[in-house]
Scaffold this active site. Structure first.
Site, short mmCIF file in Angstrom:
data_model
loop_
_atom_site.label_atom_id
_atom_site.label_comp_id
_atom_site.label_asym_id
_atom_site.label_seq_id
_atom_site.Cartn_x
_atom_site.Cartn_y
_atom_site.Cartn_z
N SER A 95 0.84 -1.20 0.00
CA SER A 95 0.00 0.00 0.00
C SER A 95 0.88 1.25 0.00
O SER A 95 1.81 1.33 -0.81
CB SER A 95 -0.93 -0.08 1.22
OG SER A 95 -2.00 0.82 1.08
N ASP A 211 -9.88 -4.62 -4.96
CA ASP A 211 -9.07 -4.06 -3.88
C ASP A 211 -9.89 -3.20 -2.91
O ASP A 211 -9.79 -3.33 -1.70
CB ASP A 211 -7.93 -3.23 -4.47
CG ASP A 211 -6.98 -2.71 -3.41
OD1 ASP A 211 -6.06 -3.46 -3.03
OD2 ASP A 211 -7.17 -1.58 -2.94
N HIS A 266 -8.22 -5.13 -0.25
CA HIS A 266 -6.97 -4.46 0.12
C HIS A 266 -6.28 -5.10 1.33
O HIS A 266 -5.06 -5.17 1.37
CB HIS A 266 -7.24 -2.98 0.39
CG HIS A 266 -5.98 -2.18 0.42
ND1 HIS A 266 -5.15 -2.04 -0.68
CD2 HIS A 266 -5.38 -1.48 1.42
CE1 HIS A 266 -4.12 -1.28 -0.36
NE2 HIS A 266 -4.22 -0.94 0.90
#
Ligand SMILES: *[C@@H]1O[C@H](CO)[C@@H](O)[C@H](O)[C@H]1NC(C)=O
Ligand SMILES: *[C@@H]1O[C@H](CO)[C@@H](O)[C@H](O)[C@H]1NC(C)=O
Ligand SMILES: *[C@@H]1O[C@H](CO)[C@@H](O)[C@H](O)[C@H]1NC(C)=O
Length: 285
Positions: A95, A211, A266
């Site tokens: 990320s 995601d 995610h």
């Protein structure tokens, strides 16, 4: 005779012992090194003998600090490990950590990083606020530019990679980070930013349509919205066509790998063993 066999066996086995390069992990926003402990465990389990360094710089709220400030300090952390491993290391950033890690690579012209895995990172920017609702409950993407495109907003990492497709003049005017590391704005750093990235043996970009946080998800592959909010794939963007940071060169040398996986949200990329096995482990050697 026994001794002879022992010698023969130990020679054979030594030849078959694979030694993996050390791996450095860099966590995402509003979390710390513990969020990466499953990934560390999976790497060590599947690739025995791998030395995994789980970077604990800028954990928790500190992950919101200015991106350059973080990059400078994380660069020191990585260089320290690099100098202890002249054979080279691999780097994995998750990320926001993947964006910071890339900037670390680009600002280290003499790095010895071999493979870099960018695990669902906003490499072309971010235009979605769902992940920020913990800090800013009412923040809407449409108006967030008012907060981020200011001198104050640029003190935060998110402001540094906030990329509002409808406010591009403000993005170029205020953002002190993303347009520079993407060489959208030329600076004295531009040449070595490109050279340093092009030194990688593999640049692995991982992302996917489910995601839910990286917006648009294609940003994980350097794709991005245009002003009509339609996603332009990386190969059709200037950053690739004009080869601003070396993506084209890496691709032509088969060193750029783009991985797309659906049904991965995610918070799964770095914790679900089957995902780790598919998108990370094959690239570590
Ligand atoms: C550098 O690495 C050494 C040995 O691994 C460690 O003891 C030291 O704390 C590190 N320094 C920094 C600034 O990370
Ligand atoms: C140039 O790179 C250094 C890190 O190597 C960074 O601190 C500085 O802010 C960068 N300057 C610009 C204009 O991007
Ligand atoms: C935005 O991108 C889409 C898809 O690539 C394209 O069809 C459209 O013309 C673009 N719009 C603008 C204003 O550039």
């Amino acid at each position: 005779m026994r001794i002879l066999w022992t010698i023969i066996i130990s020679i054979c086995c030594a030849e078959f012992t694979i030694s993996y390069k050390p791996v450095v992990l860099l966590h995402g926003i509003l979390s710390g090194s513990d969020s990466m402990s499953i990934l560390k465990y999976e790497i060590e389990k599947n690739h025995p003998g791998t030395k995994v360094y789980n970077c604990d710089e800028f954990g928790g709220w500190f992950s919101l600090e200015n991106a350059w400030k973080q990059v400078v300090q994380i660069k020191e952390y990585v260089q320290n490990i690099s100098s202890n491993h002249p054979e080279g290391i691999h780097l994995i950033g998750y990320s926001q950590g993947g964006l910071l890690a890339r900037a670390v690579i680009q600002s280290t012209p003499d790095h010895n990083i071999k493979k870099f895995i960018s695990l669902s990172s906003p490499q072309a920017g971010q235009y979605g606020t769902s992940f920020l609702h913990l800090i800013f409950p009412d923040l809407a993407a449409k108006t967030a530019f008012e907060l981020f495109y200011s001198k104050v907003g640029q003190h935060t990492s998110v402001g540094n990679y906030w990329n509002d497709p409808k406010k591009q003049e403000l993005y170029y005017k205020y953002s002190v980070f993303l347009p520079y590391i993407n060489n959208e704005i030329e600076s004295s750093n531009s040449t070595f930013f490109k050279e340093a990235l092009t030194k990688l043996e593999k640049l692995v970009l991982v992302g996917g349509p489910d995601d839910g946080v990286i917006t648009p998800w294609e940003s994980s592959h350097f794709g991005y919205f245009n002003e009509s909010l339609e996603v332009v794939p990386v190969m059709k963007r200037d950053i690739y066509i004009e080869d601003k940071i070396g993506l084209k060169e890496l691709n032509e040398q088969k060193k750029l790998i783009r991985i797309t996986r659906d049904k991965v949200t995610h918070l799964m990329w770095h914790v679900v063993p089957s995902v780790i096995k598919e998108v990370i482990l094959p690239y570590l050697d």
